[in-house]
Design a protein around this motif. Structure first.
Motif, PDB file in Angstrom:
ATOM      1  N   PRO A  10       0.812  -1.224   0.000  1.00  0.00           N
ATOM      2  CA  PRO A  10       0.000   0.000   0.000  1.00  0.00           C
ATOM      3  C   PRO A  10       0.842   1.270   0.000  1.00  0.00           C
ATOM      4  CG  PRO A  10      -0.958  -1.606   1.478  1.00  0.00           C
ATOM      5  CD  PRO A  10       0.374  -2.168   1.029  1.00  0.00           C
ATOM      6  N   ASP A  11       1.920   1.307   0.778  1.00  0.00           N
ATOM      7  CA  ASP A  11       2.755   2.510   0.817  1.00  0.00           C
ATOM      8  C   ASP A  11       3.391   2.796  -0.547  1.00  0.00           C
ATOM      9  OD1 ASP A  11       2.196   3.026   3.502  1.00  0.00           O
ATOM     10  OD2 ASP A  11       3.907   1.862   4.206  1.00  0.00           O
ATOM     11  N   ARG A  12       3.873   1.775  -1.195  1.00  0.00           N
ATOM     12  CA  ARG A  12       4.479   1.954  -2.528  1.00  0.00           C
ATOM     13  C   ARG A  12       3.421   2.384  -3.547  1.00  0.00           C
ATOM     14  NH1 ARG A  12       8.934   2.224  -5.298  1.00  0.00           N
ATOM     15  NH2 ARG A  12       9.077   1.148  -7.274  1.00  0.00           N
ATOM     16  N   TRP A  13       2.225   1.822  -3.442  1.00  0.00           N
ATOM     17  CA  TRP A  13       1.129   2.183  -4.341  1.00  0.00           C
ATOM     18  C   TRP A  13       0.815   3.671  -4.213  1.00  0.00           C
ATOM     19  CZ3 TRP A  13      -3.949   3.919  -4.101  1.00  0.00           C
ATOM     20  CH2 TRP A  13      -4.740   3.687  -5.232  1.00  0.00           C
ATOM     21  N   MET A  17       1.149   6.546  -7.049  1.00  0.00           N
ATOM     22  CA  MET A  17      -0.033   7.301  -7.453  1.00  0.00           C
ATOM     23  C   MET A  17       0.177   8.802  -7.266  1.00  0.00           C
ATOM     24  SD  MET A  17      -4.024   6.981  -6.309  1.00  0.00           S
ATOM     25  CE  MET A  17      -3.935   7.806  -4.732  1.00  0.00           C
ATOM     26  N   PHE A  18       0.679   9.209  -6.107  1.00  0.00           N
ATOM     27  CA  PHE A  18       0.810  10.628  -5.826  1.00  0.00           C
ATOM     28  C   PHE A  18       2.089  11.238  -6.398  1.00  0.00           C
ATOM     29  CE2 PHE A  18      -2.312   9.539  -2.397  1.00  0.00           C
ATOM     30  CZ  PHE A  18      -3.338  10.312  -2.909  1.00  0.00           C
ATOM     31  N   SER A  19       2.867  10.441  -7.151  1.00  0.00           N
ATOM     32  CA  SER A  19       4.035  10.958  -7.862  1.00  0.00           C
ATOM     33  C   SER A  19       3.710  11.329  -9.305  1.00  0.00           C
ATOM     34  CB  SER A  19       5.160   9.912  -7.857  1.00  0.00           C
ATOM     35  OG  SER A  19       5.603   9.682  -6.554  1.00  0.00           O
ATOM     36  N   CYS A  67      -6.540  16.825  -7.236  1.00  0.00           N
ATOM     37  CA  CYS A  67      -5.267  16.982  -6.535  1.00  0.00           C
ATOM     38  C   CYS A  67      -4.941  18.451  -6.295  1.00  0.00           C
ATOM     39  CB  CYS A  67      -4.169  16.282  -7.323  1.00  0.00           C
ATOM     40  SG  CYS A  67      -4.483  14.536  -7.563  1.00  0.00           S
ATOM     41  N   ASN A  68      -5.872  19.122  -5.677  1.00  0.00           N
ATOM     42  CA  ASN A  68      -5.698  20.512  -5.290  1.00  0.00           C
ATOM     43  C   ASN A  68      -6.687  20.790  -4.161  1.00  0.00           C
ATOM     44  OD1 ASN A  68      -8.313  21.528  -6.439  1.00  0.00           O
ATOM     45  ND2 ASN A  68      -7.335  20.882  -8.349  1.00  0.00           N
ATOM     46  N   ARG A  69      -6.653  21.964  -3.642  1.00  0.00           N
ATOM     47  CA  ARG A  69      -7.530  22.309  -2.507  1.00  0.00           C
ATOM     48  C   ARG A  69      -8.688  23.208  -2.919  1.00  0.00           C
ATOM     49  NH1 ARG A  69      -4.363  21.742   2.758  1.00  0.00           N
ATOM     50  NH2 ARG A  69      -2.653  20.409   2.106  1.00  0.00           N
ATOM     51  N   GLN A  70      -8.934  23.288  -4.207  1.00  0.00           N
ATOM     52  CA  GLN A  70     -10.017  24.123  -4.707  1.00  0.00           C
ATOM     53  C   GLN A  70     -11.365  23.449  -4.468  1.00  0.00           C
ATOM     54  OE1 GLN A  70      -9.400  27.228  -5.940  1.00  0.00           O
ATOM     55  NE2 GLN A  70      -7.326  26.738  -5.263  1.00  0.00           N
ATOM     56  N   PRO A  71     -12.443  24.231  -4.348  1.00  0.00           N
ATOM     57  CA  PRO A  71     -13.779  23.633  -4.176  1.00  0.00           C
ATOM     58  C   PRO A  71     -14.166  22.807  -5.411  1.00  0.00           C
ATOM     59  CG  PRO A  71     -13.881  26.047  -3.974  1.00  0.00           C
ATOM     60  CD  PRO A  71     -12.478  25.686  -4.359  1.00  0.00           C
TER      61      PRO A  71
END
Length: 76
Positions: A10-13, A17-19, A67-71
């Motif tokens: 899971p950590d590698r996944w 993904m987030f890279s 992948c941002n903090r926008q609404p």
């Protein structure tokens, strides 16, 4: 031959993904719900999405992660 290990933890996944370039650019990514539930689990997945300040929606067997903090607005 693939660079992926035979067993993806899971950590590698999450690192993979987030890279993604789209994540770094504040875009969107999507993953199949079935894959997430089988490999990671829904609760852990949502925890990691929220921890980063992102939002996710589910539709038609896919998670779409913003992948941002926008609404996020759902338009009918």
């Amino acid at each position: 031959m693939s660079d992926l290990p035979r067993v993806v933890t899971p950590d590698r996944w999450f690192v993979q993904m987030f890279s993604a370039r789209s994540v770094a650019e504040g875009g969107i990514i999507r993953r199949k719900v079935g894959d997430v539930e089988r490999l990671i689990g829904r609760d852990r997945f949502l925890y990691e999405v929220r921890r980063r300040g992102f939002r996710a929606i589910e539709n038609a067997g896919q998670f779409v992660i913003f992948c941002n903090r926008q609404p996020v607005h759902v338009l009918d």
